[in-house]
Scaffold this motif. Structure first.
Motif, PDB file in Angstrom:
ATOM      1  N   ARG A   1      67.041 -12.300 -48.082  1.00 53.59           N
ATOM      2  CA  ARG A   1      67.286 -11.204 -49.047  1.00 53.59           C
ATOM      3  C   ARG A   1      68.352 -11.609 -50.064  1.00 53.59           C
ATOM      4  O   ARG A   1      68.223 -11.330 -51.257  1.00 53.59           O
ATOM      5  N   ALA A   2      69.401 -12.266 -49.588  1.00 54.34           N
ATOM      6  CA  ALA A   2      70.480 -12.689 -50.483  1.00 54.34           C
ATOM      7  C   ALA A   2      69.967 -13.714 -51.490  1.00 54.34           C
ATOM      8  O   ALA A   2      70.283 -13.633 -52.687  1.00 54.34           O
ATOM      9  N   LYS A   3      69.167 -14.674 -51.031  1.00 51.39           N
ATOM     10  CA  LYS A   3      68.615 -15.677 -51.944  1.00 51.39           C
ATOM     11  C   LYS A   3      67.691 -15.031 -52.965  1.00 51.39           C
ATOM     12  O   LYS A   3      67.692 -15.398 -54.141  1.00 51.39           O
ATOM     13  N   LEU A   4      66.892 -14.071 -52.525  1.00 52.95           N
ATOM     14  CA  LEU A   4      65.993 -13.368 -53.427  1.00 52.95           C
ATOM     15  C   LEU A   4      66.783 -12.590 -54.475  1.00 52.95           C
ATOM     16  O   LEU A   4      66.450 -12.611 -55.664  1.00 52.95           O
ATOM     17  N   ALA A   5      67.846 -11.919 -54.047  1.00 56.31           N
ATOM     18  CA  ALA A   5      68.679 -11.159 -54.982  1.00 56.31           C
ATOM     19  C   ALA A   5      69.280 -12.079 -56.034  1.00 56.31           C
ATOM     20  O   ALA A   5      69.308 -11.745 -57.223  1.00 56.31           O
ATOM     21  N   VAL A   6      69.752 -13.249 -55.626  1.00 56.08           N
ATOM     22  CA  VAL A   6      70.324 -14.210 -56.570  1.00 56.08           C
ATOM     23  C   VAL A   6      69.258 -14.682 -57.547  1.00 56.08           C
ATOM     24  O   VAL A   6      69.481 -14.728 -58.760  1.00 56.08           O
ATOM     25  N   ALA A   7      68.079 -15.018 -57.024  1.00 51.99           N
ATOM     26  CA  ALA A   7      66.998 -15.494 -57.884  1.00 51.99           C
ATOM     27  C   ALA A   7      66.576 -14.418 -58.880  1.00 51.99           C
ATOM     28  O   ALA A   7      66.353 -14.711 -60.063  1.00 51.99           O
ATOM     29  N   LEU A   8      66.477 -13.181 -58.428  1.00 55.57           N
ATOM     30  CA  LEU A   8      66.103 -12.090 -59.331  1.00 55.57           C
ATOM     31  C   LEU A   8      67.172 -11.849 -60.381  1.00 55.57           C
ATOM     32  O   LEU A   8      66.864 -11.591 -61.552  1.00 55.57           O
ATOM     33  N   ALA A   9      68.431 -11.940 -59.990  1.00 57.60           N
ATOM     34  CA  ALA A   9      69.530 -11.761 -60.944  1.00 57.60           C
ATOM     35  C   ALA A   9      69.516 -12.878 -61.984  1.00 57.60           C
ATOM     36  O   ALA A   9      69.692 -12.625 -63.178  1.00 57.60           O
ATOM     37  N   GLU A  10      69.301 -14.098 -61.545  1.00 60.55           N
ATOM     38  CA  GLU A  10      69.248 -15.226 -62.476  1.00 60.55           C
ATOM     39  C   GLU A  10      68.069 -15.085 -63.420  1.00 60.55           C
ATOM     40  O   GLU A  10      68.178 -15.355 -64.615  1.00 60.55           O
ATOM     41  N   ASP A  11      66.935 -14.637 -62.901  1.00 56.98           N
ATOM     42  CA  ASP A  11      65.755 -14.431 -63.722  1.00 56.98           C
ATOM     43  C   ASP A  11      66.016 -13.352 -64.764  1.00 56.98           C
ATOM     44  O   ASP A  11      65.653 -13.494 -65.929  1.00 56.98           O
ATOM     45  N   GLY A  12      66.674 -12.275 -64.361  1.00 60.75           N
ATOM     46  CA  GLY A  12      67.013 -11.201 -65.287  1.00 60.75           C
ATOM     47  C   GLY A  12      67.965 -11.671 -66.368  1.00 60.75           C
ATOM     48  O   GLY A  12      67.836 -11.301 -67.536  1.00 60.75           O
ATOM     49  N   GLU A  13      68.925 -12.512 -66.011  1.00 61.47           N
ATOM     50  CA  GLU A  13      69.878 -13.044 -66.981  1.00 61.47           C
ATOM     51  C   GLU A  13      69.183 -13.952 -67.978  1.00 61.47           C
ATOM     52  O   GLU A  13      69.483 -13.932 -69.165  1.00 61.47           O
ATOM     53  N   GLN A  14      68.233 -14.750 -67.506  1.00 60.52           N
ATOM     54  CA  GLN A  14      67.506 -15.648 -68.391  1.00 60.52           C
ATOM     55  C   GLN A  14      66.664 -14.855 -69.382  1.00 60.52           C
ATOM     56  O   GLN A  14      66.582 -15.200 -70.552  1.00 60.52           O
ATOM     57  N   GLU A  15      66.035 -13.779 -68.900  1.00 64.45           N
ATOM     58  CA  GLU A  15      65.221 -12.954 -69.787  1.00 64.45           C
ATOM     59  C   GLU A  15      66.091 -12.291 -70.843  1.00 64.45           C
ATOM     60  O   GLU A  15      65.737 -12.239 -72.003  1.00 64.45           O
ATOM     61  N   GLU A  16      67.241 -11.771 -70.447  1.00 61.03           N
ATOM     62  CA  GLU A  16      68.158 -11.138 -71.403  1.00 61.03           C
ATOM     63  C   GLU A  16      68.692 -12.159 -72.391  1.00 61.03           C
ATOM     64  O   GLU A  16      68.757 -11.909 -73.580  1.00 61.03           O
ATOM     65  N   GLY A  17      69.054 -13.318 -71.892  1.00 63.44           N
ATOM     66  CA  GLY A  17      69.575 -14.367 -72.767  1.00 63.44           C
ATOM     67  C   GLY A  17      68.516 -14.886 -73.719  1.00 63.44           C
ATOM     68  O   GLY A  17      68.791 -15.156 -74.881  1.00 63.44           O
ATOM     69  N   GLY A  18      67.295 -14.989 -73.258  1.00 63.43           N
ATOM     70  CA  GLY A  18      66.200 -15.454 -74.101  1.00 63.43           C
ATOM     71  C   GLY A  18      65.922 -14.484 -75.231  1.00 63.43           C
ATOM     72  O   GLY A  18      65.667 -14.886 -76.365  1.00 63.43           O
ATOM     73  N   ASP A  19      65.998 -13.187 -74.986  1.00 61.51           N
ATOM     74  CA  ASP A  19      65.762 -12.191 -76.017  1.00 61.51           C
ATOM     75  C   ASP A  19      66.860 -12.219 -77.063  1.00 61.51           C
ATOM     76  O   ASP A  19      66.621 -12.010 -78.236  1.00 61.51           O
ATOM     77  N   ALA A  20      68.091 -12.469 -76.619  1.00 58.08           N
ATOM     78  CA  ALA A  20      69.219 -12.460 -77.556  1.00 58.08           C
ATOM     79  C   ALA A  20      69.120 -13.631 -78.527  1.00 58.08           C
ATOM     80  O   ALA A  20      69.577 -13.537 -79.667  1.00 58.08           O
ATOM     81  N   GLU A  21      68.532 -14.733 -78.108  1.00 55.05           N
ATOM     82  CA  GLU A  21      68.439 -15.907 -78.971  1.00 55.05           C
ATOM     83  C   GLU A  21      67.253 -15.833 -79.919  1.00 55.05           C
ATOM     84  O   GLU A  21      67.179 -16.567 -80.873  1.00 55.05           O
ATOM     85  N   THR A  22      66.297 -14.952 -79.643  1.00 52.87           N
ATOM     86  CA  THR A  22      65.123 -14.840 -80.490  1.00 52.87           C
ATOM     87  C   THR A  22      65.505 -14.087 -81.766  1.00 52.87           C
ATOM     88  O   THR A  22      66.056 -12.983 -81.707  1.00 52.87           O
ATOM     89  N   PRO A  23      65.256 -14.659 -82.939  1.00 51.62           N
ATOM     90  CA  PRO A  23      65.688 -14.023 -84.189  1.00 51.62           C
ATOM     91  C   PRO A  23      64.819 -12.846 -84.608  1.00 51.62           C
ATOM     92  O   PRO A  23      65.101 -12.229 -85.614  1.00 51.62           O
ATOM     93  N   PHE A  24      63.765 -12.520 -83.932  1.00 53.77           N
ATOM     94  CA  PHE A  24      62.861 -11.450 -84.358  1.00 53.77           C
ATOM     95  C   PHE A  24      63.354 -10.107 -83.955  1.00 53.77           C
ATOM     96  O   PHE A  24      63.632  -9.662 -83.011  1.00 53.77           O
TER      97      PHE A  24
END
Length: 88
Positions: free
Chosen positions: A65-88
């Motif tokens: 469960r802890a590993k899954l939570a970390v992976a989901l948090a990292e995935d969420g951070e990547q999605e948020e970071g990816g949107d912020a870098e998109t100029p559209f």
């Protein structure tokens, strides 16, 4: 959970049994207890073994469960970071 330390360090311990091994042995313990015909001493020993196996399984699940939570948090951070870098 019964664990063993590595010979070189006093660092993290490794589980003695895999989750699957502990779960299967726990099932065997439960079947033996349910079948009856055991002495009180045998029943108590099996009960204690079952408690230890259940704890091992729970620790494996908590780790997963802890590993899954970390992976989901990292995935969420990547999605948020990816949107912020998109100029559209």
């Amino acid at each position: 959970m019964t664990a063993r330390k590595t010979a070189e360090t006093d660092g993290p311990t490794e589980p003695e049994l895999s989750y699957e091994e502990a779960r299967e042995e726990l099932n065997t313990v439960v079947r033996r207890l349910e079948s009856g015909g055991l002495t009180l001493k045998e029943s108590l020993a099996l009960w204690e073994r079952g408690e230890g196996l259940a704890k091992t399984c729970e620790e494996w699940l908590e780790g997963a469960r802890a590993k899954l939570a970390v992976a989901l948090a990292e995935d969420g951070e990547q999605e948020e970071g990816g949107d912020a870098e998109t100029p559209f």
